[in-house]
Design an enzyme around this catalytic site. Structure first.
Site, mmCIF file in Angstrom:
data_model
loop_
_atom_site.group_PDB
_atom_site.id
_atom_site.type_symbol
_atom_site.label_atom_id
_atom_site.label_comp_id
_atom_site.label_asym_id
_atom_site.label_seq_id
_atom_site.Cartn_x
_atom_site.Cartn_y
_atom_site.Cartn_z
ATOM 1 N N ASP A 94 -10.183 4.059 10.473
ATOM 2 C CA ASP A 94 -9.649 2.835 11.079
ATOM 3 C C ASP A 94 -10.092 2.624 12.513
ATOM 4 O O ASP A 94 -9.290 2.355 13.406
ATOM 5 C CB ASP A 94 -8.118 2.824 10.994
ATOM 6 C CG ASP A 94 -7.625 2.681 9.563
ATOM 7 O OD1 ASP A 94 -7.909 1.653 8.946
ATOM 8 O OD2 ASP A 94 -6.963 3.614 9.062
ATOM 9 N N LYS B 105 -6.839 2.806 -2.164
ATOM 10 C CA LYS B 105 -7.459 3.706 -1.194
ATOM 11 C C LYS B 105 -8.128 4.823 -1.962
ATOM 12 O O LYS B 105 -7.625 5.266 -3.004
ATOM 13 C CB LYS B 105 -6.407 4.272 -0.235
ATOM 14 C CG LYS B 105 -6.989 4.994 0.978
ATOM 15 C CD LYS B 105 -5.902 5.285 2.003
ATOM 16 C CE LYS B 105 -6.493 5.919 3.249
ATOM 17 N NZ LYS B 105 -5.485 6.106 4.321
ATOM 18 N N TRP C 220 0.853 -1.188 0.000
ATOM 19 C CA TRP C 220 0.000 0.000 0.000
ATOM 20 C C TRP C 220 0.888 1.238 0.000
ATOM 21 O O TRP C 220 1.890 1.294 0.720
ATOM 22 C CB TRP C 220 -0.906 0.055 1.227
ATOM 23 C CG TRP C 220 -1.669 1.360 1.298
ATOM 24 C CD1 TRP C 220 -2.794 1.686 0.602
ATOM 25 C CD2 TRP C 220 -1.308 2.518 2.068
ATOM 26 N NE1 TRP C 220 -3.161 2.980 0.889
ATOM 27 C CE2 TRP C 220 -2.265 3.519 1.791
ATOM 28 C CE3 TRP C 220 -0.264 2.805 2.945
ATOM 29 C CZ2 TRP C 220 -2.224 4.778 2.373
ATOM 30 C CZ3 TRP C 220 -0.208 4.071 3.524
ATOM 31 C CH2 TRP C 220 -1.183 5.041 3.241
ATOM 32 N N ASP D 269 -9.933 -3.270 1.547
ATOM 33 C CA ASP D 269 -10.003 -2.744 2.909
ATOM 34 C C ASP D 269 -11.359 -2.076 3.092
ATOM 35 O O ASP D 269 -11.738 -1.209 2.297
ATOM 36 C CB ASP D 269 -8.868 -1.741 3.131
ATOM 37 C CG ASP D 269 -8.782 -1.253 4.567
ATOM 38 O OD1 ASP D 269 -9.788 -0.691 5.063
ATOM 39 O OD2 ASP D 269 -7.718 -1.420 5.196
ATOM 40 N N ASP E 145 -7.235 -4.319 10.187
ATOM 41 C CA ASP E 145 -6.469 -3.091 9.975
ATOM 42 C C ASP E 145 -7.186 -1.928 10.636
ATOM 43 O O ASP E 145 -7.952 -1.198 10.004
ATOM 44 C CB ASP E 145 -6.260 -2.828 8.485
ATOM 45 C CG ASP E 145 -5.269 -1.687 8.241
ATOM 46 O OD1 ASP E 145 -4.775 -1.116 9.227
ATOM 47 O OD2 ASP E 145 -4.985 -1.379 7.073
ATOM 48 N N GLU F 163 -3.052 -2.892 -2.629
ATOM 49 C CA GLU F 163 -4.170 -2.305 -1.872
ATOM 50 C C GLU F 163 -4.469 -0.882 -2.321
ATOM 51 O O GLU F 163 -3.594 -0.021 -2.335
ATOM 52 C CB GLU F 163 -3.845 -2.312 -0.378
ATOM 53 C CG GLU F 163 -4.925 -1.688 0.485
ATOM 54 C CD GLU F 163 -4.576 -1.716 1.967
ATOM 55 O OE1 GLU F 163 -5.436 -1.318 2.771
ATOM 56 O OE2 GLU F 163 -3.449 -2.138 2.315
ATOM 57 N N HIS G 248 -11.600 1.739 2.745
ATOM 58 C CA HIS G 248 -10.935 2.419 1.637
ATOM 59 C C HIS G 248 -11.835 2.712 0.451
ATOM 60 O O HIS G 248 -11.358 2.847 -0.678
ATOM 61 C CB HIS G 248 -9.731 1.594 1.174
ATOM 62 C CG HIS G 248 -8.564 1.691 2.094
ATOM 63 N ND1 HIS G 248 -7.298 1.256 1.745
ATOM 64 C CD2 HIS G 248 -8.456 2.173 3.357
ATOM 65 C CE1 HIS G 248 -6.470 1.465 2.757
ATOM 66 N NE2 HIS G 248 -7.153 2.011 3.745
ATOM 67 N N ASP H 54 -11.733 7.039 6.152
ATOM 68 C CA ASP H 54 -10.945 5.874 6.526
ATOM 69 C C ASP H 54 -10.231 6.132 7.853
ATOM 70 O O ASP H 54 -9.028 6.366 7.908
ATOM 71 C CB ASP H 54 -9.926 5.565 5.431
ATOM 72 C CG ASP H 54 -9.008 4.409 5.818
ATOM 73 O OD1 ASP H 54 -9.490 3.488 6.488
ATOM 74 O OD2 ASP H 54 -7.815 4.459 5.469
ATOM 75 N N HIS I 255 -9.197 -6.699 4.488
ATOM 76 C CA HIS I 255 -8.874 -5.964 5.702
ATOM 77 C C HIS I 255 -10.176 -5.489 6.339
ATOM 78 O O HIS I 255 -10.894 -4.680 5.742
ATOM 79 C CB HIS I 255 -8.003 -4.749 5.398
ATOM 80 C CG HIS I 255 -6.557 -5.070 5.261
ATOM 81 N ND1 HIS I 255 -5.599 -4.111 4.997
ATOM 82 C CD2 HIS I 255 -5.886 -6.238 5.388
ATOM 83 C CE1 HIS I 255 -4.415 -4.673 4.951
ATOM 84 N NE2 HIS I 255 -4.562 -5.965 5.171
#
Length: 411
Positions: free
Chosen positions: A289, A221, A180, A252, A319, A219, A255, A287, A279
């Site tokens: 997390d 985003k 990433w 993810d 993640d 990955e 993302h 994002d 993820h």
């Protein structure tokens, strides 16, 4: 009769084998991200501030400050969740014995302690090149127009693939190495294409050498802080690259745009790539997390995987990073919620749902899907925990509080 036996009978009445579901859950490993335990600081001798749109908020006491402390915390987490899992490592968690070692010069020996820990726990390791928190990660890395910077990051990613392949061989467990990058522009670019051409060329160089015990993944985003208007590694770019070059594609859950469902993307791409790295995270407006909760999208994702038995092609990892709460609790909540969602997917009467849908009886399809939400899945979950010999219900929280008092508070 126990609650589980009653639940077992109730599920049997709709054609679901709870014993098979429990066994499958035991055999489904989750790759647990090491960076939740220390707020992504890592252990590089030359510490650099976080960058690339990554930030942790909060200052809850007790975070790990040494590799030994981090491994001790992870071991505690493993004692509070059922099944055998994995650890996902970022490159900045290398241990270099007090020496400055640039990321493009990292070697398997710098992860020797992690290897020994994995061997003692009987688990596998996964890897991530760290293309942020570094002076050469200011704006662009693998897509940089500066060949010196780009070559540095290419070398770093190659080094991490070799480390993953070496350790994967020693553990006899293939490692997933996820790439990433934070590259992008804050404002509207004039030339979007050139950076993606550079990124594709860099990735070709990174993946040029075949590996036996390493699986490559890329990955995307949608945006990041400082890259709000343009992200080089978009979902479309990486989907095309993964299909063309047959790498894994990382999805993810944080993302994508808020109205997009990762659950809908799984069967859209699964037949065109070797596999998917999933993820699980939780975006709150962006994002951010947050710790994974048992929400509708997490349940939809795991239903998709379970309905089509994609466990051999979807690699499940976590993640998220939250420094505002006890970090052990964050890990346990995230792992357990991911497992709960997997179990709920495994407890669906898939054939019945498919047959009803094929017959065109959409009323019955909706009715059954809604009734499943009230089925006694929690009794099956409690049975899983009991068989795993780990604390059930909120008993685990008491163990975390004791660990906080005895260990974390003394750091």
């Amino acid at each position: 009769m126990s609650m589980y036996e009653l639940a077992k009978q109730k599920y049997a009445s709709i054609g679901v084998d709870t014993e098979a579901a429990i066994e499958k859950l035991f055999n489904t490993a989750i790759s647990v991200h090491c960076w939740q335990g220390d707020d992504i600081d890592g252990f590089e001798v030359s510490q650099n501030e976080l960058s690339g749109g990554i930030a942790t908020t909060g200052n809850y006491p007790g975070k790990a400050t040494t590799p030994s402390e981090l491994r001790e915390d992870i071991k505690k987490v493993f004692s509070l969740v059922g099944g055998k899992h994995r650890i996902s490592l970022h490159a900045n968690y290398a241990e270099t014995n007090g020496k400055v070692v640039e990321r493009n010069n990292l070697l398997p020996e710098h992860f020797e302690n992690w290897l020994e820990f994995a061997q003692s726990e009987g688990i596998g390791l996964d890897f991530n090149p760290t293309l942020f928190a570094h002076p050469k990660a200011d704006g662009f890395t693998l897509s940089s127009l500066d060949d010196g910077i780009r070559d540095f990051w290419v070398e770093h990613c190659i080094a991490m693939r070799e480390i993953a392949d070496n350790i994967g061989k020693k553990l006899d467990s293939k490692a997933v190495t996820n790439v990433w990058i934070p590259d992008g522009f804050k404002d509207i670019p004039a030339n979007r294409y050139i950076y993606r051409q550079r990124l594709a060329d860099s990735l070709d160089k990174v993946f040029a050498k075949k590996t036996e015990y390493n699986l490559d993944s890329v990955e995307s985003k949608v945006f990041g802080i400082g890259a709000e208007s343009y992200t080089v590694g978009s979902h479309e770019f990486y989907t095309g690259y993964a299909v063309k070059n047959q790498t894994l594609l990382t999805l993810d859950t944080g993302h994508f745009h808020p109205t997009e469902y990762v659950s809908d993307k799984i069967t859209g791409i699964i037949d065109y790539v070797p596999g998917i790295l999933l993820h699980t995270s939780r975006p709150v407006r962006w994002d951010s997390d947050h710790v994974v909760v048992l929400d509708d999208e997490l349940m939809r994702i795991m239903s998709e995987i379970a309905r089509h038995d994609l466990f051999n092609k979807v690699y499940i990892g976590l993640d998220f990073f939250d420094a505002s709460i006890n970090r052990i609790a964050a890990w346990v909540i995230g792992i357990r919620n991911t497992q709960k969602a997997i179990l709920m997917g495994l407890l669906e009467p898939t054939k019945t749902l498919f047959d009803i849908e094929k017959s065109g009886d959409y009323s019955s399809r909706l009715a059954l899907m809604e009734e499943l939400k009230a089925m006694p899945w929690s009794a099956v979950w409690d049975e899983f925990l009991a068989r795993a010999n780990v604390a059930g219900s909120l008993e685990w929280l008491g163990e975390v509080k004791k660990y906080e008092k005895d260990v974390l508070s003394k750091r």
